[in-house]
Design a protein around this motif. Structure first.
Motif, PDB file in Angstrom:
ATOM      1  N   TRP A   1      25.317  45.508  44.049  1.00  0.00           N
ATOM      2  CA  TRP A   1      26.597  46.144  43.741  1.00  0.00           C
ATOM      3  C   TRP A   1      26.851  46.242  42.234  1.00  0.00           C
ATOM      4  CZ3 TRP A   1      31.508  43.903  42.069  1.00  0.00           C
ATOM      5  CH2 TRP A   1      32.538  44.852  41.990  1.00  0.00           C
ATOM      6  N   TRP A   2      26.745  45.165  41.503  1.00  0.00           N
ATOM      7  CA  TRP A   2      26.985  45.207  40.049  1.00  0.00           C
ATOM      8  C   TRP A   2      25.757  45.860  39.405  1.00  0.00           C
ATOM      9  CZ3 TRP A   2      31.132  41.893  37.842  1.00  0.00           C
ATOM     10  CH2 TRP A   2      31.319  42.131  36.469  1.00  0.00           C
ATOM     11  N   PRO A   3      25.958  46.913  38.607  1.00  0.00           N
ATOM     12  CA  PRO A   3      24.802  47.578  37.993  1.00  0.00           C
ATOM     13  C   PRO A   3      23.974  46.620  37.122  1.00  0.00           C
ATOM     14  CG  PRO A   3      26.816  48.859  37.665  1.00  0.00           C
ATOM     15  CD  PRO A   3      27.235  47.537  38.234  1.00  0.00           C
TER      16      PRO A   3
ATOM     17  N   THR B   1      35.527  43.389  31.554  1.00  0.00           N
ATOM     18  CA  THR B   1      36.319  43.804  32.716  1.00  0.00           C
ATOM     19  C   THR B   1      37.602  42.990  32.897  1.00  0.00           C
ATOM     20  OG1 THR B   1      36.009  44.641  34.973  1.00  0.00           O
ATOM     21  CG2 THR B   1      35.303  42.398  34.576  1.00  0.00           C
TER      22      THR B   1
ATOM     23  N   TRP C   1      37.377  48.913  35.864  1.00  0.00           N
ATOM     24  CA  TRP C   1      35.932  49.023  35.701  1.00  0.00           C
ATOM     25  C   TRP C   1      35.543  50.338  35.024  1.00  0.00           C
ATOM     26  CZ3 TRP C   1      31.931  46.210  35.169  1.00  0.00           C
ATOM     27  CH2 TRP C   1      30.643  46.750  35.308  1.00  0.00           C
TER      28      TRP C   1
ATOM     29  N   VAL D   1      35.860  44.536  46.849  1.00  0.00           N
ATOM     30  CA  VAL D   1      36.394  45.339  45.743  1.00  0.00           C
ATOM     31  C   VAL D   1      36.428  46.816  46.135  1.00  0.00           C
ATOM     32  CG1 VAL D   1      36.062  46.058  43.339  1.00  0.00           C
ATOM     33  CG2 VAL D   1      35.628  43.678  43.995  1.00  0.00           C
ATOM     34  N   GLU D   2      35.349  47.303  46.726  1.00  0.00           N
ATOM     35  CA  GLU D   2      35.298  48.738  47.093  1.00  0.00           C
ATOM     36  C   GLU D   2      36.359  49.076  48.140  1.00  0.00           C
ATOM     37  OE1 GLU D   2      33.681  51.005  45.527  1.00  0.00           O
ATOM     38  OE2 GLU D   2      32.428  49.690  44.296  1.00  0.00           O
TER      39      GLU D   2
ATOM     40  N   LYS E   1      39.711  49.121  46.231  1.00  0.00           N
ATOM     41  CA  LYS E   1      39.857  50.238  45.300  1.00  0.00           C
ATOM     42  C   LYS E   1      40.050  51.561  46.040  1.00  0.00           C
ATOM     43  CE  LYS E   1      37.421  50.301  41.457  1.00  0.00           C
ATOM     44  NZ  LYS E   1      36.312  50.125  40.481  1.00  0.00           N
TER      45      LYS E   1
END
Ligand code: 39A
Length: 214
Positions: free
Chosen positions: A24-26, A40, A45, A205-206, A209
């Protein structure tokens, strides 16, 4: 919905990370995550992404953790601040990033050693690192089995009837509650527990958001 395993099972059915990187985190496992975890704080983000892009354009970040750590540690704080204005609190965050980079180098020598050896206590002793940033760094940068808690997590759990106020209490509910099901039925054996925690937090989080409810 009775426990953390039920929540993860439900979240999994929603395919919230289908378009996301594997953790998930790039750029998981890199120094860039440490930078992102500081940037952040108290901002969206999307603002962090602009700052990270500016740091890439200025060649402070070049997808090479050891080089990037050195580059940031010797950078002028005012120059860094000018590149990260989109993330807010630019002067404060620039100072913290440069100081943290210098401290990582003096304490651990390089990023690889930092990611293997750093402790929760050491991270919390650094200016500007609280529990959430610490755990973002431990999980997404150092690839440790640590579950991140944030305001989205707290709000989601409260909406499901699990109102908790302490960071550690929420984290224990998330991690401890996974024992109520068979996690190997949800994930392929190639997925580590650290990656499961990473994706679990990403799903929360997704979901939040996108304004979705479960
Ligand atoms: N709030 C956030 C994010 N939203 C994010 N992504 C999307 C990918 N990351 C990595 C951190 N914080």
């Amino acid at each position: 919905m009775e426990n953390s395993f039920d929540l993860l099972s439900r979240l999994k059915t929603l395919h919230l990370l289908d378009q996301s990187p594997s953790w998930w985190w790039p750029n998981h496992g890199s120094f860039e995550v440490v930078v992102g975890a500081i940037l952040t704080q108290n901002t969206k983000w999307e603002n962090v992404q602009k700052s990270l892009q500016n740091l890439h354009n200025a060649k402070i970040l070049q997808n090479h953790s050891e080089f990037d750590l050195h580059a940031l540690s010797c950078s002028d704080e005012r120059m860094i601040a000018s590149l990260i204005t989109s993330s807010g609190f630019a002067n404060q965050k620039a100072k913290r990033l440069v100081t943290l980079s210098k401290n990582i180098l003096s304490e651990f020598g390089d990023f690889k050693n930092f990611s293997q050896e750093v402790s929760s206590e050491w991270l919390l002793s650094q200016k500007g690192i609280g529990c959430e940033s610490r755990d973002c760094i431990l999980n997404y940068a150092c690839l440790r089995e640590v579950m991140v808690v944030d305001r989205y997590t707290q709000r989601l759990l409260a909406s499901l009837g699990f109102e908790m106020f302490e960071y550690d209490e929420i984290q224990s509910w998330l991690v401890g509650g996974l024992q109520w099901g068979d996690i190997s039925s949800l994930y392929d054996e190639s997925v580590s527990l650290a990656q499961i925690y990473a994706r679990y937090h990403g799903k929360i989080v997704e979901l939040s958001k996108r304004g979705l409810r479960i």
